[in-house]
Design a protein around this motif. Sequence first.
Motif, short mmCIF file in Angstrom:
data_model
loop_
_atom_site.label_atom_id
_atom_site.label_comp_id
_atom_site.label_asym_id
_atom_site.label_seq_id
_atom_site.Cartn_x
_atom_site.Cartn_y
_atom_site.Cartn_z
N ASN A 209 8.03 1.93 -4.22
CA ASN A 209 7.30 3.06 -3.59
C ASN A 209 6.20 2.65 -2.61
O ASN A 209 5.43 3.50 -2.16
CB ASN A 209 6.68 3.98 -4.65
N THR A 210 6.05 1.39 -2.34
CA THR A 210 4.96 0.97 -1.45
C THR A 210 5.51 0.50 -0.10
O THR A 210 6.72 0.38 0.09
CB THR A 210 4.15 -0.19 -2.05
N ARG B 249 0.85 -1.19 0.00
CA ARG B 249 0.00 0.00 0.00
C ARG B 249 0.89 1.24 0.00
O ARG B 249 2.10 1.14 0.19
CB ARG B 249 -0.93 -0.01 1.21
N GLU B 250 0.25 2.40 -0.18
CA GLU B 250 1.01 3.64 -0.25
C GLU B 250 1.90 3.77 0.98
O GLU B 250 1.44 3.47 2.09
CB GLU B 250 0.03 4.81 -0.32
N CYS B 251 3.12 4.21 0.79
CA CYS B 251 4.06 4.26 1.91
C CYS B 251 4.02 5.62 2.61
O CYS B 251 4.32 6.64 2.01
CB CYS B 251 5.48 3.96 1.41
N HIS B 252 3.62 5.59 3.87
CA HIS B 252 3.69 6.79 4.73
C HIS B 252 4.54 6.47 5.92
O HIS B 252 4.44 5.36 6.45
CB HIS B 252 2.29 7.20 5.18
N TYR C 109 7.31 -4.17 -5.99
CA TYR C 109 6.37 -3.13 -5.55
C TYR C 109 7.09 -1.86 -5.12
O TYR C 109 7.03 -1.47 -3.94
CB TYR C 109 5.51 -3.66 -4.40
N ARG D 227 9.76 6.03 1.64
CA ARG D 227 9.56 5.43 0.31
C ARG D 227 10.86 5.09 -0.38
O ARG D 227 11.84 5.83 -0.26
CB ARG D 227 8.83 6.43 -0.60
N GLN E 31 6.31 9.62 3.78
CA GLN E 31 6.89 9.63 2.43
C GLN E 31 8.39 9.42 2.39
O GLN E 31 8.91 8.81 1.48
CB GLN E 31 6.56 10.96 1.76
#
Length: 238
Positions: free
Chosen positions: A117-118, A57-60, A115, A65, A62
């Motif tokens: 950036n996740t 999932r989106e990486c927080h 994957y 990343r 940022q």
Amino acid sequence: MDEKTRLVDENGIRLDGRKPDELREIEMKVGVLKQADGSAYVKWGKNIALASVYGPRECHPQWQRDSRKAVLRCTYNMAPFSVDDRKRPGPDRRSYEISKVTTEALESVVLVENYPNTAIDVFIEILQADAGTRCVGLTAASIALADAGIPMKDIVAACASGKADGEIILDLFKDEDNKGEADLPIAIVPRTGEIALMQLDGDLTREEFEKAFDMAVAGGLKVNEIQKETLLKEYKKE
Ligand code: ADP
């Protein structure tokens, strides 16, 4: 247990009735949590672990990343009620260490390059602890990742061996871990024979180490059989 009670008797039988190279009873299940992308329950002797996987999932945040690969983050936590004396809630040095070695072990098999950036988050909750929980948690996390459909080179399996009353034994339970002389948790990548984790608490001679190491690898291979059976049982059903 009084001071004089032997952990391994003259016939090589342990306090819980096991032979030196015998594992505790192990039960596994995958797909146990509805909200997670993948999950697993492992009951191993008196240990109980739940692992859940979220992602990729989106990486927080940022700054974590990585444009070349997914960031794998494992968090190991022991519940306050998991041990006899209530454990202080929240992370401590031990849980940071176990989270770190678990992350490194799983990074060696997860195809993180697929994957970029996740983030892939793995949460390991120890609900009941009776020694060997890092192995139980890692074993659970591996099948939870498989349950999440995340590609891996192999399913990592973990198992500890050690020494008590001068005997090399497999899969130490609490009394053996507390009063024994050494604990050697390892994690294996069965297909390649690689070692994904190895730690040693206590002292072993070279000869003892070799015996304990072989015993832990054999234990890990048995654990891996149960992991594979568990996944096949879940995914082969109609
Ligand atoms: P592992 O669980 O991987 O063997 P340790 O050797 O550090 O890791 O711990 C052995 C056992 O000691 C744990 O499984 C648990 O039963 C107990 N234990 C660990 N930390 C605590 C704590 N803070 N409070 C009470 N018991 C603990």
